[in-house]
Design an enzyme around this catalytic site. Structure first.
Site, short mmCIF file in Angstrom:
data_model
loop_
_atom_site.label_atom_id
_atom_site.label_comp_id
_atom_site.label_asym_id
_atom_site.label_seq_id
_atom_site.Cartn_x
_atom_site.Cartn_y
_atom_site.Cartn_z
N ASP A 20 0.83 -1.21 0.00
CA ASP A 20 0.00 0.00 0.00
C ASP A 20 0.87 1.26 0.00
OD1 ASP A 20 -2.30 1.47 0.02
OD2 ASP A 20 -2.74 1.18 2.15
N TRP A 25 3.10 7.87 -1.90
CA TRP A 25 4.53 8.11 -2.11
C TRP A 25 4.73 9.07 -3.28
CZ3 TRP A 25 7.64 7.45 -6.33
CH2 TRP A 25 9.01 7.63 -6.10
N HIS A 37 3.42 3.45 -8.68
CA HIS A 37 3.32 2.03 -9.05
C HIS A 37 4.61 1.59 -9.75
CE1 HIS A 37 -0.76 2.16 -7.78
NE2 HIS A 37 -1.22 2.84 -8.80
N ASN A 68 -10.04 -2.86 -7.06
CA ASN A 68 -9.19 -1.99 -7.89
C ASN A 68 -9.75 -1.82 -9.30
OD1 ASN A 68 -6.00 -3.08 -6.44
ND2 ASN A 68 -7.34 -1.39 -5.85
N ARG A 71 -10.89 1.68 -10.22
CA ARG A 71 -9.95 2.80 -10.43
C ARG A 71 -10.07 3.34 -11.85
NH1 ARG A 71 -4.62 2.35 -6.70
NH2 ARG A 71 -5.75 1.78 -4.83
#
Ligand code: FPP
Length: 241
Positions: A20, A25, A37, A68, A71
């Site tokens: 996660d 980040w 990613h 997901n 998304r």
């Protein structure tokens, strides 16, 4: 048995990771989410290699959940592009390290080129006898239990088994990857304390380690810290020791 190396450091037999914080980040670095990613792949490589080196027998990585799929399509496309790149570029390293690749999850929504590459990598590594690495892709813990229940119900309906034969071992045998042992240690990054529909059946007695770093920053030292934390746990499995 678990091997004690030094101080509290214990290598679990089976590890599962909820990777996660890629988006966070990237945001902190002033980058687009998808860059997180991309950097996450480096952490995948490090974790797989280090777990194999240390003698972990099974590693499950939560790469793409059922949820997901909601998304943005651009992010989904990039995640599958990264997955394909990983499978292509890492095959030689997987072979060198004796890693056997598996897939945990539903196949029906995966594109044919993704399925084809996954299947070919599973087949190419099938003879490896080292660590099993299962990528959880299009994976949901509830969906896995639903799929196992359907398979068992079909067997009962056809007369191949009786309802009273359904026990924990029978359910385990109908999970996506029955050859995988239940995780001893579940690691989640980015400081989150949730299971997020991951391996719901299998984590019943897993020890949970939460790392505060985001996944792209997760390195061998963080894995070692998780194994030291694991080594300090007393596992009673509900019994009195
Ligand atoms: C969570 O970060 C991460 C994911 C949903 C995908 C994980 C995928 C990779 C590490 C790359 C591909 C994997 C393999 C095995 C090749 P997030 O986007 O939810 O982060 P956020 O919560 O900070 O937004």
């Amino acid at each position: 048995m678990k091997a004690k190396a030094n101080d509290d450091f214990v290598v679990p037999r089976s590890v599962a990771v909820i990777m996660d914080g890629n988006g966070r980040w990237a945001k902190q670095a002033g980058l687009e989410r998808i860059r997180g990613h991309e950097r996450g792949i480096d952490a995948v490589r490090t974790t797989v290699t280090e777990c194999a080196r240390l003698g972990v027998q099974a590693l499950v990585l939560y790469a793409f959940s059922e949820e997901n799929w909601q998304r943005p399509q651009r992010e989904i496309d990039l995640l599958f592009k990264l997955l394909k790149r990983f499978l292509t570029e890492e095959l030689s390293t997987l072979m060198k390290n004796g890693v056997r690749l598996l897939h945990s999850g539903r196949r029906d929504r995966l594109a044919s080129d993704v399925l084809d590459l996954l299947d070919r990598t599973v087949a190419a590594t099938a003879g490896n006898t080292g660590m099993k690495l299962s990528l959880a892709i299009s994976y949901g813990g509830r969906q896995e239990i639903v799929d196992a229940a359907r398979a068992l119900a079909a067997k009962v309906a056809s007369g191949a088994m009786r309802a009273t034969d359904i026990d924990e071992a029978a359910i385990h045998a109908h999970l996506y990857q029955p050859s995988l042992p239940d995780p001893d240690l579940l690691i989640r990054t980015a400081g989150e304390r949730r299971i997020s529909n991951f391996l719901l059946w299998q984590v019943s007695y897993a020890e949970i380690h939460v790392a505060d770093v985001c996944w792209p920053e997760f390195g061998a030292e963080h894995l070692h810290a998780a194994f030291r934390d694991y080594g300090r746990r007393t596992r009673k499995f509900g019994k009195v020791l």
